[in-house]
Design a protein around this motif. Sequence first.
Motif, PDB file in Angstrom:
ATOM      1  N   THR A 144      34.805  39.850  34.575  1.00  0.00           N
ATOM      2  CA  THR A 144      33.636  39.365  33.822  1.00  0.00           C
ATOM      3  C   THR A 144      32.919  40.491  33.085  1.00  0.00           C
ATOM      4  O   THR A 144      31.780  40.325  32.649  1.00  0.00           O
ATOM      5  N   THR A 145      33.563  41.645  32.944  1.00  0.00           N
ATOM      6  CA  THR A 145      33.075  42.821  32.203  1.00  0.00           C
ATOM      7  C   THR A 145      31.808  43.428  32.786  1.00  0.00           C
ATOM      8  O   THR A 145      31.114  44.184  32.106  1.00  0.00           O
ATOM      9  N   LYS A 146      31.497  43.113  34.034  1.00  0.00           N
ATOM     10  CA  LYS A 146      30.319  43.706  34.666  1.00  0.00           C
ATOM     11  C   LYS A 146      30.608  45.107  35.180  1.00  0.00           C
ATOM     12  O   LYS A 146      29.687  45.860  35.492  1.00  0.00           O
ATOM     13  N   LYS A 147      31.886  45.438  35.271  1.00  0.00           N
ATOM     14  CA  LYS A 147      32.282  46.775  35.703  1.00  0.00           C
ATOM     15  C   LYS A 147      33.478  47.221  34.872  1.00  0.00           C
ATOM     16  O   LYS A 147      34.356  46.411  34.555  1.00  0.00           O
ATOM     17  N   VAL A 148      33.488  48.492  34.510  1.00  0.00           N
ATOM     18  CA  VAL A 148      34.575  49.048  33.709  1.00  0.00           C
ATOM     19  C   VAL A 148      35.695  49.497  34.636  1.00  0.00           C
ATOM     20  O   VAL A 148      35.459  50.219  35.607  1.00  0.00           O
ATOM     21  N   PRO A 149      36.927  49.088  34.370  1.00  0.00           N
ATOM     22  CA  PRO A 149      38.053  49.493  35.232  1.00  0.00           C
ATOM     23  C   PRO A 149      38.378  50.972  35.056  1.00  0.00           C
ATOM     24  O   PRO A 149      37.977  51.609  34.081  1.00  0.00           O
ATOM     25  N   THR A 150      39.126  51.508  35.994  1.00  0.00           N
ATOM     26  CA  THR A 150      39.592  52.889  35.914  1.00  0.00           C
ATOM     27  C   THR A 150      41.088  52.888  35.620  1.00  0.00           C
ATOM     28  O   THR A 150      41.761  51.858  35.710  1.00  0.00           O
ATOM     29  N   ARG A 151      41.618  54.058  35.309  1.00  0.00           N
ATOM     30  CA  ARG A 151      43.063  54.153  35.082  1.00  0.00           C
ATOM     31  C   ARG A 151      43.815  53.899  36.388  1.00  0.00           C
ATOM     32  O   ARG A 151      44.851  53.227  36.390  1.00  0.00           O
ATOM     33  N   ASP A 152      43.316  54.405  37.502  1.00  0.00           N
ATOM     34  CA  ASP A 152      43.983  54.176  38.779  1.00  0.00           C
ATOM     35  C   ASP A 152      44.038  52.678  39.098  1.00  0.00           C
ATOM     36  O   ASP A 152      45.078  52.158  39.523  1.00  0.00           O
ATOM     37  N   PHE A 153      42.930  51.975  38.886  1.00  0.00           N
ATOM     38  CA  PHE A 153      42.895  50.525  39.099  1.00  0.00           C
ATOM     39  C   PHE A 153      43.932  49.843  38.216  1.00  0.00           C
ATOM     40  O   PHE A 153      44.673  48.960  38.665  1.00  0.00           O
ATOM     41  N   SER A 154      43.998  50.250  36.961  1.00  0.00           N
ATOM     42  CA  SER A 154      44.917  49.628  36.008  1.00  0.00           C
ATOM     43  C   SER A 154      46.366  49.808  36.429  1.00  0.00           C
ATOM     44  O   SER A 154      47.177  48.880  36.344  1.00  0.00           O
ATOM     45  N   GLU A 155      46.703  50.998  36.894  1.00  0.00           N
ATOM     46  CA  GLU A 155      48.077  51.262  37.311  1.00  0.00           C
ATOM     47  C   GLU A 155      48.441  50.455  38.546  1.00  0.00           C
ATOM     48  O   GLU A 155      49.566  49.964  38.679  1.00  0.00           O
ATOM     49  N   ARG A 156      47.470  50.288  39.459  1.00  0.00           N
ATOM     50  CA  ARG A 156      47.742  49.497  40.660  1.00  0.00           C
ATOM     51  C   ARG A 156      47.899  48.015  40.324  1.00  0.00           C
ATOM     52  O   ARG A 156      48.729  47.316  40.914  1.00  0.00           O
ATOM     53  N   VAL A 157      47.096  47.518  39.387  1.00  0.00           N
ATOM     54  CA  VAL A 157      47.229  46.131  38.960  1.00  0.00           C
ATOM     55  C   VAL A 157      48.588  45.907  38.292  1.00  0.00           C
ATOM     56  O   VAL A 157      49.261  44.897  38.540  1.00  0.00           O
ATOM     57  N   ASP A 158      48.996  46.835  37.446  1.00  0.00           N
ATOM     58  CA  ASP A 158      50.301  46.717  36.789  1.00  0.00           C
ATOM     59  C   ASP A 158      51.417  46.612  37.821  1.00  0.00           C
ATOM     60  O   ASP A 158      52.348  45.800  37.676  1.00  0.00           O
ATOM     61  N   ALA A 159      51.330  47.435  38.849  1.00  0.00           N
ATOM     62  CA  ALA A 159      52.367  47.416  39.876  1.00  0.00           C
ATOM     63  C   ALA A 159      52.328  46.112  40.678  1.00  0.00           C
ATOM     64  O   ALA A 159      53.370  45.524  40.978  1.00  0.00           O
ATOM     65  N   ALA A 160      51.113  45.652  40.995  1.00  0.00           N
ATOM     66  CA  ALA A 160      50.969  44.446  41.814  1.00  0.00           C
ATOM     67  C   ALA A 160      51.411  43.195  41.078  1.00  0.00           C
ATOM     68  O   ALA A 160      52.026  42.302  41.666  1.00  0.00           O
ATOM     69  N   LEU A 161      51.099  43.114  39.792  1.00  0.00           N
ATOM     70  CA  LEU A 161      51.384  41.904  39.019  1.00  0.00           C
ATOM     71  C   LEU A 161      52.641  42.034  38.171  1.00  0.00           C
ATOM     72  O   LEU A 161      52.988  41.106  37.448  1.00  0.00           O
ATOM     73  N   ASN A 162      53.284  43.204  38.249  1.00  0.00           N
ATOM     74  CA  ASN A 162      54.532  43.433  37.503  1.00  0.00           C
ATOM     75  C   ASN A 162      54.350  43.093  36.022  1.00  0.00           C
ATOM     76  O   ASN A 162      55.097  42.307  35.435  1.00  0.00           O
ATOM     77  N   THR A 163      53.352  43.734  35.410  1.00  0.00           N
ATOM     78  CA  THR A 163      52.979  43.415  34.026  1.00  0.00           C
ATOM     79  C   THR A 163      53.722  44.239  32.985  1.00  0.00           C
ATOM     80  O   THR A 163      53.518  44.050  31.781  1.00  0.00           O
ATOM     81  N   GLY A 164      54.512  45.193  33.415  1.00  0.00           N
ATOM     82  CA  GLY A 164      55.183  46.043  32.442  1.00  0.00           C
ATOM     83  C   GLY A 164      54.270  47.079  31.806  1.00  0.00           C
ATOM     84  O   GLY A 164      54.529  47.560  30.701  1.00  0.00           O
ATOM     85  N   GLY A 165      53.176  47.409  32.504  1.00  0.00           N
ATOM     86  CA  GLY A 165      52.273  48.458  32.012  1.00  0.00           C
ATOM     87  C   GLY A 165      51.187  47.979  31.071  1.00  0.00           C
ATOM     88  O   GLY A 165      50.561  48.786  30.379  1.00  0.00           O
ATOM     89  N   VAL A 166      50.918  46.671  31.042  1.00  0.00           N
ATOM     90  CA  VAL A 166      49.910  46.128  30.128  1.00  0.00           C
ATOM     91  C   VAL A 166      48.555  46.789  30.330  1.00  0.00           C
ATOM     92  O   VAL A 166      47.912  47.251  29.374  1.00  0.00           O
TER      93      VAL A 166
END
Length: 282
Positions: free
Chosen positions: A51-73
């Motif tokens: 909901t854009t109330k918090k800005v993600p970090t690069r570490d968070f983004s990399e973990r989400v990519d791995a968890a959801l198998n997004t191909g690095g989106v």
Amino acid sequence: MANIHTLDPSASPLDYYGWELRRQREAAGLKQTQLGDIIFCTGSLIGQIETTKKVPTRDFSERVDAALNTGGVFSRLIGLVLHTQLPSWFQPYAEMEAKAAYISTFQSQVVYGLLQTQEYARAVLATGMPNDLENQVAARIERQRILKRERPPLAWAILDEAVLHRPIGGNEVMRRQLLRLLEFADHRWMRVQVLPFTAGEHASLDGAFNLLRFDNDPDIVYTEDIVSGHMTACPDTVREAALRYAHLQAAALSVEDSAALITRVMEECYGDRPRPEERAVA
């Protein structure tokens, strides 16, 4: 029933990130708490980012990519998101800095942003009393990724000796910052020189400036005042800045002697010191 916050993915990179995170999570059939458990964070954090109330970090983004198998989106999106966290007046310079083939900078007050440690950057940025300090710190550290490219820009930093002595953030922060500078002593793409106090008056007593050179575009000179930054491609200004930079390089210590001075200042000013009570006994 939960109150679903509607996002407009075209509003900003941050909005698009939140929208895409929700879409990918729901496509995987996961609730916020379930995704949080997988990537070791709370479901509340997932909701705040969606909901854009918090800005993600690069570490968070990399973990989400791995968890959801997004191909690095999300690892690709995070650079755009963090770029928007830079001050609006600085964003044009950051865009040009990322495209430059050659960066040369003279800094009279602080370490250049591309060379700052996270703790040092936090102390510097805190002086402006921003409401989003951690986001600005993350954005500054994100800029440094250009030095990790397979072919980064050739960069040259000249630091006034005063930069080494100004205890920004305290002794431990400064010690780690000077250690960071020493990492570039034999770096292939980045060179650090120190303009010593013994140089006396020099070609840029008026302050710091940066020169950016490009493969196919005009050179740019960048300066800052207390509230904004200024870029120009005016040939006369670029020529004058290049001449001054050449004089600064001639007056500065060699890369090797600069490293020796940084080491000496680190040990003498920011090494282990006796506690006040120990000095009193002595």
